[in-house]
Design a protein around this motif. Sequence first.
Motif: not given
Length: 389
Positions: A30-31, A35-37, A68-70
């Motif tokens: 979810e986090q 961040v992507k959004q 984003l580096d997941e």
Amino acid sequence: VARGAPRTWPPSMGSAAGAQSVPQAPLSIEQLAAVKQRWPAGTLCVVAGLRSAAGQPLNGHLAEVRGLDETSGRVCLRLSPRHEAARWKKVTPEHLRPSIVPLAGDDADCSFCLERGDEVLVSPCLCRGSTGQFHLRCLLDAYEAKNQGVIEYPACPTCKHHYEGSLALMLMELKREALEGTLQPGHQVMIVGLTATQFNGLSVELVEYDAGTLRWKVKLGDGDVKSMRAENLIQEDEVLKHNRVNLMRTLGIAYSSANEPRNAVNLLERGVRIEEQLFGDKEPELAVTLSNLGIIYNQLKEGAKAVKVLERALGLREGTVGADSAELLPILSSLGMAKLEAGDAQSSLQILDRALDIGERSYGKEHAELVPTRLPAAGSSSTREPPSS
């Protein structure tokens, strides 16, 4: 890149520039989605609040989100349109803030390449219609083409509007890299601008660049090895000397415009020391650096410091243009504000009266140039001025 060097130069800061080295718990699904959004690819942002030695110089820089580096939860940023993926930085989301550089409309084409393309288009100047939208890469190409061999604050080639500070920092990034990239292992260089003045002026040999500390190891004449920052090392070349001073001065102005006054002060204070060492404390151009430093001290409410450097700037400028020149107005206005901030209202009024008198004789009583000379006299010491170029 330093050929033959055991480490790269200029440094690719990678994730080290992204924040502190304290391990963080992985972000939840979810986090990561949040961040992507918040920071989708192609978004422009500004780096802020980094405290590490590698990260602090990045504060205020415009950057383009590339993904984003997941694994780490850090946002991948491109600080220059010409940086390949290996040069992207990874920054934690809390160290990003929205950019204020205006974006072009969805139907706009780049005024330089005349194409829309897939890259973000910005509208950073006062040009209107079809003449004021640019790809960041095209903007950088135009800046580089116009300023080959010289360092100037980035401005629109058409309307001459000075770009916002974070964008200016992005455009000047390659200038900084190119200048610092002239340092190579084995070169003889001179130490400049240290507060520990016993080392200033010494000729030393570059040994290697330490990417961990962001410093060069240098060998002194007695064989002792010291660690120095690149900005305190310069080759014995007159062009490089002037370019180093101009770069520090211009970056200082850009940091101030990007609301990073501490970065600006650090650069300009070091720039003053280097100018004095290289060209002497009577060098006329030193007045430009001193006056910009004084303006930023005013913004930080450090009136006593501002008074000291602005009085020096005024003396140097008077020696060049005379005591009644309108070119003194920016310094006089800043000095009047500094005197007021330092608690000397009487001297402030005297200085502003002098500025007003010079301005009225030069421009007439109603000219806009005279507005800054009147504001402090009305009781306001908080008026912000753009640093002079």
